[in-house]
Write an enzyme that holds these catalytic residues in place. Structure first.
Site, short mmCIF file in Angstrom:
data_model
loop_
_atom_site.label_atom_id
_atom_site.label_comp_id
_atom_site.label_asym_id
_atom_site.label_seq_id
_atom_site.Cartn_x
_atom_site.Cartn_y
_atom_site.Cartn_z
N SER B 107 -7.88 25.15 24.16
CA SER B 107 -7.82 26.33 25.03
C SER B 107 -9.10 26.48 25.84
O SER B 107 -10.19 26.11 25.38
CB SER B 107 -7.63 27.58 24.17
OG SER B 107 -7.86 28.76 24.93
N TYR B 131 -7.73 27.60 32.62
CA TYR B 131 -7.62 28.77 33.49
C TYR B 131 -8.55 28.53 34.65
O TYR B 131 -9.68 28.06 34.45
CB TYR B 131 -8.07 30.04 32.77
CG TYR B 131 -7.14 30.53 31.71
CD1 TYR B 131 -5.85 30.97 32.01
CD2 TYR B 131 -7.55 30.61 30.39
CE1 TYR B 131 -5.01 31.44 31.02
CE2 TYR B 131 -6.71 31.07 29.40
CZ TYR B 131 -5.44 31.49 29.72
OH TYR B 131 -4.61 31.95 28.74
N THR B 157 -2.67 26.51 33.33
CA THR B 157 -1.86 27.69 33.04
C THR B 157 -1.65 28.50 34.31
O THR B 157 -2.63 28.90 34.95
CB THR B 157 -2.55 28.56 31.98
OG1 THR B 157 -2.55 27.86 30.75
CG2 THR B 157 -1.82 29.88 31.80
N LYS B 222 1.63 24.53 33.38
CA LYS B 222 2.10 25.22 32.17
C LYS B 222 2.49 26.66 32.50
O LYS B 222 1.65 27.45 32.93
CB LYS B 222 0.99 25.22 31.12
CG LYS B 222 1.35 25.92 29.83
CD LYS B 222 0.31 25.64 28.73
CE LYS B 222 0.64 26.41 27.47
NZ LYS B 222 0.40 27.86 27.61
N HIS B 246 4.27 31.59 27.90
CA HIS B 246 2.95 31.90 27.31
C HIS B 246 3.12 32.50 25.91
O HIS B 246 2.45 33.47 25.54
CB HIS B 246 2.20 32.87 28.23
CG HIS B 246 0.69 32.71 28.16
ND1 HIS B 246 -0.05 32.13 29.14
CD2 HIS B 246 -0.22 33.05 27.20
CE1 HIS B 246 -1.35 32.15 28.81
NE2 HIS B 246 -1.47 32.70 27.63
#
Lengths: 349, 349, 349, 349
Positions: B107, B131, B157, B222, B246
């Site tokens: 992440s 991100y 994402t 994603k 998510h």
């Protein structure tokens, strides 16, 4: 430490503070509460389309509702008798609504007068919910007071020719208190004071026709679930309809309001403003209603739980959460403004 | 005596060990958690065809995923901030993934750095979830660190232009801790440190197009639930898409991912790799996803519960159980290898 | 303070007062109680159309049922052995029924005799539910007593050739007491006294044909769920049928009565009176049944819970609540009288 | 006082007596137990037609099953290792089955030997459930013992090439005890004793073909859910198939057996005997299965609960209740004999 208010826990936080009779009054529905559950369940059946890489930073929630520019297409519903929920009462609720750019609708059976509300939130958009009494002078007096206090629309409730059977109230022999504004007015004028029993069950389409012609403000017919009734309301000159089953407090077995909304929008959406209430618990529910054609959404129980849990601040927090979740939901479905909130954002069923 | 970990009890075992705030963080979803429940319920609606006397002793679960031969078509999903679940953290999780032949996705908001993960599981297949920050230098730095550390794909994402309303976090005023790798990098470079608030909501398809051209590794988009968005991702040169909502933490009301998967596969399955996540609790769920056309499946909560319940060993046990149940399910449906996992093994609906 | 009786809480109030064996006897159904739940659930699936501005102040609930003008289209169902529920027993129940303008049907296995009931409520409309015994003399004697006491119809139960398996009774080895009127008659005449075991399973359509010809009052066939059986009943000269599954106490797996009603009405509604029972808990259920073509509705458990909770007064209160909710529901659906209660007030499915 | 055994409470009565590990072993299913719940739920979805005035006093439940006249079309399923449920074990269960005219099927992993069972219930109809071991000599020995002891059919289990993941067993690290008949035989012959791990996963249709040719008794293929597999079984010369998902203990996600039954009957019902198991809790379930074309029904958990709750007497009581409820259900649906149990007694879906 007390929990922060959320849209999930606010009813529970309120229930802890409220007298059980009052909790039952605000929470309860008619009959076996089939429609009460269905109003909520029907929203949960809708699926929203998640859209990505739209590049939207801020969304626009402005809407024109009954002649006003609201920055949030939400109107606090006319829940009766809000003072027992919290001493801030209707004045606090009206201030909370104004603070978030929402409208406020005062109940005929409010704790506060139209003038009280106008004084508390002078810049807020305010409407009056009207029951027509057998003593028409009493109804006329309430309308006059509201117009005098800057209320700009009358939401005429038509789904209460008789009061629904509400078992939570019956079980505790609950009755509304005497210190309601309307009761005070009725007593002063020598009218009876027996609350909902005074409502005139005989009003009909002819009455609506006359009312629409005689009032200088829009009449919105609150309690329409059938396309045919919506068309008659339009023909009478109504400025709008609220697709409503009275928060599931009248006809148990009535359809969920969000199930009835599309038919009403298809029937009259081009002629008058269609609003809706019933079962709205989340900001996503607001967007579903708007996508199905509602101009604005009335929300009752959630802000009342906020009021009970934390007074004006609590009610305002609930409204802020509804706004915030509406905005998030718009962003995640790719809606820049409410004009983008069409049926295309919903998964067809 | 403590119970043995199973795929049924692992969440409960984890909840007993975790601080309630952290349990709520990992477990929670957005809004009324309708999509959270629906992600799981949608898998339970599928029926598998039991086939017999196939004479298969061992099944082959090898799959080629984003350029790697995985012996299990599973990638540990990029759950943020795993150290508070257990001191083994992301390093332990990466080792667990490598041990079972699965991939690992780190992440952006991990407790550990890309280099930490590479050091812990040098032979494991590893991807970075990204991100994009308003401060592009920060994003670039993270990508650079990951590529330097042998990460071989970027999972961009796209379903978080704004953070979903997560009531479990709001209720306890939960915030991510400061000692995240990205926050440390941001602080060192003088960027702000306000976590998800730093994410840039304005990135769009043009950005994706540039990113796909400029990175030397595949970009996997994603957060795609719509066929149209999947086609645009393919047109931009993406190496894959993850059909994802998510983990139900963003748009409450979004479709279950397994319901959206077939449309995405039909739209782009011949042009890029389609992965999926959300609602996977069992090995049978893996096979359903693969049968519907997924190349691999990201799984988050189950391994995190394993990590919380028993550190790296617990996470590994969960992954082993998922593998074992996938193999059993293949054997009982007559699949010798994943090539046999077509829609024909599912009962049509 | 004790709670006021409502249609929601009356079963619970009764259960607190009743011996568990007796509660199980009145409440229980056959088998896994699938049909017991389904009888209730099937009513909850119907939606009623809310209509507004109809201008109706009072609704007319008068109905002509088996030659009588009832002011409420409801008949108290022949629940066996009511004295153990409350000392007021069948006499109290008959008085309660008469007080609200409903009919009363006495069970073959009643605590009281036909003469007792006639004496208690001389102006009430009363019917006899009949089991045909192997000892026909016993059945004939009961019918004779009923006719002598002014009973005006015989409801012949045909869905009990054998007694259903009722696990609540089996679990506690429940048996009906000996001091039932029919048992006293049987003992006096030298017949056996083993209750339901005495019922003749061999009666058939030929028997019905003879009975219809020989009795001077209408024979109503109670326990019809199939259109074909209803047509045969009509051909035999029956005065009516009751669409019934014996309160879900016989065939577990039988359809909900309200699901079967429309077919029976379509088949024979123009030739005889169609009544219905099973699953009725609310006044709204009465209106659904009437809208689907029932002439009147038999209701059993709710009045028995009223009897148990508060004797004759309790039973009467339950019946009053059913009437009141029927009236409210008529008003809110725009029905001035039962002639308006057509399928048009229901939302089509 | 202890409650009387009913089909509703017998599982609970058993659970109170059993060690939790053993309760979990008998009760549990595979995976998330979706199929376990679905097996039961699928029966509950069927509706039976209530027919009246048929004039039937006694019904005939005789059926010809695999060459035997059974007075009840039920076979006690091959539940493994019944001694820990109660010291009466398989011998008691076999006596209970014989007492009610049902068949008995001995598990490969039984506590008792074929000879024990034959000695306990010499006049009972008995079949052997067979797992084929890697050590074929062991399987052959078990078959030989069974044939020697008068067993008249082999139910070859084909849905266990590998053991399903059963979380209730995993959680408590449950393993079958060593004192099973097959384990004793294996130990004596020098074979391994690791229970289900010894089962040969490579047996295939060719094996079935040879087995059908070589055995002097019918081979029934147990574990068929697909029409195509049933047709292959027929082509191999099988004497029957059991539509089964192994009591939901193997493939979680498999269809409910009663949902799969009609297709199998339509495919091969005219060529071999179709039996079914899974989810049967009531006598009404038996009739549904028979109406859909099953020749007989295997029932496992309910008699085992009876055995646990009350030994042989308890098991027999459960079987008597199943018979009694089957008879009642036949009578109430107008079936004089099983020949009348066609799809016409079911409400079409």
């Amino acid at each position: 430490v007390p929990a922060e208010i959320t849209l999930s826990n606010v009813e529970e936080l309120a229930a802890e503070k409220l007298d059980p009779s009052w909790y039952g009054f605000y929470a309860g529905g008619a009959g076996a509460e089939r429609t009460l559950r269905e109003n909520v369940a029907a929203f949960a059946r809708w699926r929203l389309r998640q859209r990505v890489l739209v590049g939207v930073e801020r969304v626009d929630t402005n809407a024109r509702v009954l002649g006003h520019d609201l920055s949030l297409p939400l109107v606090v519903a006319p829940i009766a008798c809000q003072r027992p929920a919290h001493k801030d009462g209707e004045e606090g609720m009206a201030r909370a609504a104004a603070a978030v750019g929402a409208g406020f609708c005062l109940s005929t059976f409010a704790s506060a007068s139209p003038a009280d509300v106008a004084g508390a939130a002078p810049h807020g958009v305010r409407f009056l919910q009207l029951y027509v009494f057998r003593d028409r002078g009493l109804s006329d007096e309430l309308v006059a007071q509201a117009l005098e206090a800057g209320f700009t629309a009358i939401l005429l409730t038509v789904d209460l020719p008789v009061v629904g059977m509400r078992d939570r109230e019956l079980e505790r022999a609950f009755v509304l208190p005497e210190d309601l504004h309307t009761v005070r007015v009725a007593r002063a004028s020598g009218s009876g004071t027996d609350g909902l029993a005074l409502v005139d069950p005989t009003i009909d389409w002819a009455y609506l026709d006359r009312l629409c012609s005689s009032l200088g403000v829009p009449v919105v017919v609150k309690g329409v679930l059938e396309a045919e009734d919506a068309r008659r309301a339009a023909a009478c000159g109504a400025g709008g309809v609220v697709v409503s089953n009275h928060g599931a407090r009248q006809l148990d077995g009535a359809r969920a309001t969000i199930d009835a909304l599309p038919e009403v929008v298809d029937a009259v959406g081009d002629r008058l403003e269609v609003l809706v209430d019933g079962g709205v618990r989340r900001g996503a529910d607001l967007l579903v209603a708007l996508a199905l054609g509602a101009r604005a959404v009335l929300v009752g129980r959630q802000p009342v739980w906020g009021l009970a849990a934390g007074g004006e601040r609590g009610a305002r927090r609930v409204l802020e959460l509804l706004r915030e979740e509406l905005e998030i939901t718009m962003q995640l479905t790719g809606c820049r403004s409410l004009a983008d909130a069409s049926r295309a954002i919903l998964v067809a069923r």
